[in-house]
Design a protein around this motif. Structure first.
Motif, PDB file in Angstrom:
ATOM      1  N   LYS A  20       8.122   9.522  -6.846  1.00 52.26           N
ATOM      2  CA  LYS A  20       6.507   9.765  -7.218  1.00 52.26           C
ATOM      3  C   LYS A  20       6.068   8.327  -6.676  1.00 52.26           C
ATOM      4  CE  LYS A  20       6.554  13.316 -10.697  1.00 52.26           C
ATOM      5  NZ  LYS A  20       6.159  13.814 -12.134  1.00 52.26           N
ATOM      6  N   VAL A  21       6.520   7.339  -7.218  1.00 53.82           N
ATOM      7  CA  VAL A  21       6.159   5.963  -6.820  1.00 53.82           C
ATOM      8  C   VAL A  21       6.024   5.764  -5.264  1.00 53.82           C
ATOM      9  CG1 VAL A  21       6.820   3.458  -6.625  1.00 53.82           C
ATOM     10  CG2 VAL A  21       6.943   4.846  -8.816  1.00 53.82           C
ATOM     11  N   VAL A  22       7.231   6.240  -4.682  1.00 56.66           N
ATOM     12  CA  VAL A  22       7.131   6.165  -3.158  1.00 56.66           C
ATOM     13  C   VAL A  22       6.034   7.184  -2.697  1.00 56.66           C
ATOM     14  CG1 VAL A  22       8.387   6.777  -0.938  1.00 56.66           C
ATOM     15  CG2 VAL A  22       9.723   5.531  -2.752  1.00 56.66           C
ATOM     16  N   GLU A  23       5.943   8.083  -3.034  1.00 61.81           N
ATOM     17  CA  GLU A  23       4.675   9.263  -2.705  1.00 61.81           C
ATOM     18  C   GLU A  23       3.101   8.361  -2.884  1.00 61.81           C
ATOM     19  OE1 GLU A  23       4.728  13.004  -4.470  1.00 61.81           O
ATOM     20  OE2 GLU A  23       7.003  13.202  -3.984  1.00 61.81           O
ATOM     21  N   PRO A  29      -3.851   3.590   1.599  1.00 61.06           N
ATOM     22  CA  PRO A  29      -4.427   3.062   2.896  1.00 61.06           C
ATOM     23  C   PRO A  29      -3.497   1.730   3.457  1.00 61.06           C
ATOM     24  CG  PRO A  29      -6.429   3.296   1.249  1.00 61.06           C
ATOM     25  CD  PRO A  29      -5.143   3.538   0.554  1.00 61.06           C
ATOM     26  N   TYR A  30      -3.496   1.771   4.780  1.00 63.60           N
ATOM     27  CA  TYR A  30      -2.638   0.804   5.524  1.00 63.60           C
ATOM     28  C   TYR A  30      -1.204   0.962   5.370  1.00 63.60           C
ATOM     29  CZ  TYR A  30      -7.421  -1.156   5.089  1.00 63.60           C
ATOM     30  OH  TYR A  30      -8.749  -1.183   5.018  1.00 63.60           O
ATOM     31  N   TRP A  31      -0.627   2.060   4.934  1.00 65.56           N
ATOM     32  CA  TRP A  31       0.633   2.309   4.686  1.00 65.56           C
ATOM     33  C   TRP A  31       1.208   2.254   6.272  1.00 65.56           C
ATOM     34  CZ3 TRP A  31       4.659   1.766   1.997  1.00 65.56           C
ATOM     35  CH2 TRP A  31       5.952   2.426   2.143  1.00 65.56           C
ATOM     36  N   SER A  32       2.463   1.225   6.336  1.00 71.43           N
ATOM     37  CA  SER A  32       2.720   1.316   7.786  1.00 71.43           C
ATOM     38  C   SER A  32       3.812   2.491   8.361  1.00 71.43           C
ATOM     39  CB  SER A  32       3.643   0.148   7.787  1.00 71.43           C
ATOM     40  OG  SER A  32       4.771   0.080   7.172  1.00 71.43           O
ATOM     41  N   ASN A  34       6.815   2.410   7.018  1.00 73.99           N
ATOM     42  CA  ASN A  34       8.112   1.937   6.963  1.00 73.99           C
ATOM     43  C   ASN A  34       8.696   1.827   5.756  1.00 73.99           C
ATOM     44  OD1 ASN A  34       9.814   0.391   8.793  1.00 73.99           O
ATOM     45  ND2 ASN A  34       8.083  -0.993   9.469  1.00 73.99           N
ATOM     46  N   GLU A  35      10.227   2.013   5.515  1.00 72.20           N
ATOM     47  CA  GLU A  35      10.724   2.143   4.433  1.00 72.20           C
ATOM     48  C   GLU A  35      11.859   0.985   4.311  1.00 72.20           C
ATOM     49  OE1 GLU A  35      10.610   3.804   1.867  1.00 72.20           O
ATOM     50  OE2 GLU A  35       9.026   5.022   2.541  1.00 72.20           O
ATOM     51  N   CYS A  36      11.929   0.176   5.376  1.00 74.61           N
ATOM     52  CA  CYS A  36      12.838  -1.111   5.087  1.00 74.61           C
ATOM     53  C   CYS A  36      12.126  -2.319   4.848  1.00 74.61           C
ATOM     54  CB  CYS A  36      13.397  -1.509   6.577  1.00 74.61           C
ATOM     55  SG  CYS A  36      14.304  -2.902   6.557  1.00 74.61           S
ATOM     56  N   ASN A  37      12.710  -2.876   3.443  1.00 75.28           N
ATOM     57  CA  ASN A  37      12.197  -3.996   2.751  1.00 75.28           C
ATOM     58  C   ASN A  37      12.016  -5.324   3.751  1.00 75.28           C
ATOM     59  OD1 ASN A  37      11.660  -2.430   0.418  1.00 75.28           O
ATOM     60  ND2 ASN A  37      13.574  -3.674  -0.815  1.00 75.28           N
ATOM     61  N   ALA A  38      12.522  -5.384   4.812  1.00 75.24           N
ATOM     62  CA  ALA A  38      12.505  -6.517   5.689  1.00 75.24           C
ATOM     63  C   ALA A  38      11.048  -6.393   6.512  1.00 75.24           C
ATOM     64  CB  ALA A  38      13.854  -6.600   6.577  1.00 75.24           C
ATOM     65  N   ASP A  39      10.594  -5.336   6.516  1.00 81.05           N
ATOM     66  CA  ASP A  39       9.384  -5.040   7.239  1.00 81.05           C
ATOM     67  C   ASP A  39       7.853  -4.977   6.397  1.00 81.05           C
ATOM     68  OD1 ASP A  39      11.156  -3.126   9.370  1.00 81.05           O
ATOM     69  OD2 ASP A  39      10.779  -5.064   9.654  1.00 81.05           O
ATOM     70  N   VAL A  40       6.751  -5.191   7.197  1.00 85.12           N
ATOM     71  CA  VAL A  40       5.508  -4.937   6.408  1.00 85.12           C
ATOM     72  C   VAL A  40       5.490  -3.541   6.027  1.00 85.12           C
ATOM     73  CG1 VAL A  40       3.131  -5.118   6.682  1.00 85.12           C
ATOM     74  CG2 VAL A  40       4.432  -6.645   7.834  1.00 85.12           C
ATOM     75  N   MET A  41       4.967  -3.160   4.866  1.00 84.93           N
ATOM     76  CA  MET A  41       4.817  -2.023   4.107  1.00 84.93           C
ATOM     77  C   MET A  41       3.334  -1.498   4.612  1.00 84.93           C
ATOM     78  SD  MET A  41       7.655  -1.032   3.474  1.00 84.93           S
ATOM     79  CE  MET A  41       9.105  -1.857   3.493  1.00 84.93           C
ATOM     80  N   TRP A  42       2.303  -2.209   4.276  1.00 83.36           N
ATOM     81  CA  TRP A  42       1.049  -2.087   4.590  1.00 83.36           C
ATOM     82  C   TRP A  42       0.487  -3.072   5.445  1.00 83.36           C
ATOM     83  CZ3 TRP A  42       2.880  -2.311  -0.480  1.00 83.36           C
ATOM     84  CH2 TRP A  42       2.999  -0.979  -1.193  1.00 83.36           C
ATOM     85  N   ILE A  43      -0.188  -2.735   6.433  1.00 77.04           N
ATOM     86  CA  ILE A  43      -0.701  -3.435   7.544  1.00 77.04           C
ATOM     87  C   ILE A  43      -1.825  -2.989   8.353  1.00 77.04           C
ATOM     88  CG2 ILE A  43       0.575  -2.312   9.448  1.00 77.04           C
ATOM     89  CD1 ILE A  43       1.559  -4.885  10.634  1.00 77.04           C
ATOM     90  N   GLY A  44      -2.584  -4.123   8.411  1.00 70.91           N
ATOM     91  CA  GLY A  44      -3.970  -4.016   9.273  1.00 70.91           C
ATOM     92  C   GLY A  44      -4.481  -5.196   9.605  1.00 70.91           C
ATOM     93  N   ASP A  45      -5.996  -5.247  10.024  1.00 69.22           N
ATOM     94  CA  ASP A  45      -6.526  -6.445  10.303  1.00 69.22           C
ATOM     95  C   ASP A  45      -6.411  -7.395   9.113  1.00 69.22           C
ATOM     96  OD1 ASP A  45      -7.060  -5.575  12.815  1.00 69.22           O
ATOM     97  OD2 ASP A  45      -9.181  -5.099  12.398  1.00 69.22           O
ATOM     98  N   ASP A  46      -5.656  -8.580   9.091  1.00 72.25           N
ATOM     99  CA  ASP A  46      -5.431  -9.661   8.223  1.00 72.25           C
ATOM    100  C   ASP A  46      -4.754  -8.899   6.992  1.00 72.25           C
ATOM    101  OD1 ASP A  46      -6.936 -11.688   9.607  1.00 72.25           O
ATOM    102  OD2 ASP A  46      -8.810 -10.917   8.750  1.00 72.25           O
ATOM    103  N   ILE A  47      -4.221  -7.841   7.142  1.00 73.60           N
ATOM    104  CA  ILE A  47      -3.275  -7.173   5.940  1.00 73.60           C
ATOM    105  C   ILE A  47      -1.815  -7.235   6.442  1.00 73.60           C
ATOM    106  CG2 ILE A  47      -3.018  -5.116   4.912  1.00 73.60           C
ATOM    107  CD1 ILE A  47      -5.951  -4.431   5.329  1.00 73.60           C
ATOM    108  N   GLU A  48      -0.941  -7.863   5.489  1.00 71.08           N
ATOM    109  CA  GLU A  48       0.585  -7.832   5.634  1.00 71.08           C
ATOM    110  C   GLU A  48       0.789  -7.807   4.345  1.00 71.08           C
ATOM    111  OE1 GLU A  48       2.282 -10.836   8.041  1.00 71.08           O
ATOM    112  OE2 GLU A  48       1.215 -10.041   9.906  1.00 71.08           O
ATOM    113  N   LEU A  49       1.193  -6.644   3.594  1.00 67.17           N
ATOM    114  CA  LEU A  49       1.767  -6.419   2.283  1.00 67.17           C
ATOM    115  C   LEU A  49       3.419  -6.122   2.304  1.00 67.17           C
ATOM    116  CD1 LEU A  49      -1.090  -5.019   0.280  1.00 67.17           C
ATOM    117  CD2 LEU A  49      -0.298  -7.434   0.294  1.00 67.17           C
ATOM    118  N   THR A  61       3.891  -8.320  -2.420  1.00 66.26           N
ATOM    119  CA  THR A  61       3.332  -9.819  -1.890  1.00 66.26           C
ATOM    120  C   THR A  61       2.753  -9.734  -0.642  1.00 66.26           C
ATOM    121  OG1 THR A  61       3.878 -12.072  -2.055  1.00 66.26           O
ATOM    122  CG2 THR A  61       5.704 -10.472  -1.336  1.00 66.26           C
ATOM    123  N   GLY A  62       1.818 -10.949  -0.260  1.00 61.94           N
ATOM    124  CA  GLY A  62       1.302 -10.733   1.000  1.00 61.94           C
ATOM    125  C   GLY A  62      -0.066 -11.082   1.089  1.00 61.94           C
ATOM    126  N   GLN A  63      -0.540 -10.685   2.328  1.00 58.64           N
ATOM    127  CA  GLN A  63      -1.985 -11.124   2.608  1.00 58.64           C
ATOM    128  C   GLN A  63      -2.937  -9.568   2.599  1.00 58.64           C
ATOM    129  OE1 GLN A  63      -2.437 -13.324   6.145  1.00 58.64           O
ATOM    130  NE2 GLN A  63      -1.293 -14.991   5.082  1.00 58.64           N
TER     131      GLN A  63
END
Length: 101
Positions: A20-23, A29-32, A34-49, A61-63
């Motif tokens: 349920k957490v993963v869902e 919004p901005y979900w990438s 990606n499931e690999c912890n090495a990559d950005v999970m949420w991404i967009g303009d000035d967004i890297e979480l 953590t991130g911007q």
């Protein structure tokens, strides 16, 4: 703007609750996609979480610009609270863990 928060979701929660957490993460919004912890999970303009599962809870953590964060973060906590059936927030602010070995 940099963000670094921990949520009171312990790694020992049951598998069905992890799903349920993963869902919820996927629904934000901005979900990438990606499931690999090495990559950005949420991404967009000035967004890297990123998120990771730590002994002290889920860390995000991130911007993300403050204008987006001030809506995105409360929405994330509300959705997680709804699916986990206990109030989600930062342990440092007094939110307790429900599941703990």
């Amino acid at each position: 703007m940099e963000h670094d928060i921990n949520l009171n979701i312990h790694y020992t929660i049951p598998k069905d609750l992890w799903e349920k957490v993963v869902e919820v993460f996927h629904s934000m919004p901005y979900w990438s996609g990606n499931e690999c912890n090495a990559d950005v999970m949420w991404i967009g303009d000035d967004i890297e979480l990123y998120y990771s599962v730590e002994p002290g809870g889920i860390q995000i953590t991130g911007q993300m610009p403050y204008e987006i964060w001030r809506k995105w973060y409360p929405d994330l906590k509300r959705k997680l609270t709804d699916v986990l059936d206990y109030e989600i927030g930062e342990p440092e602010e007094g939110y307790d863990f429900r599941y703990w070995e």
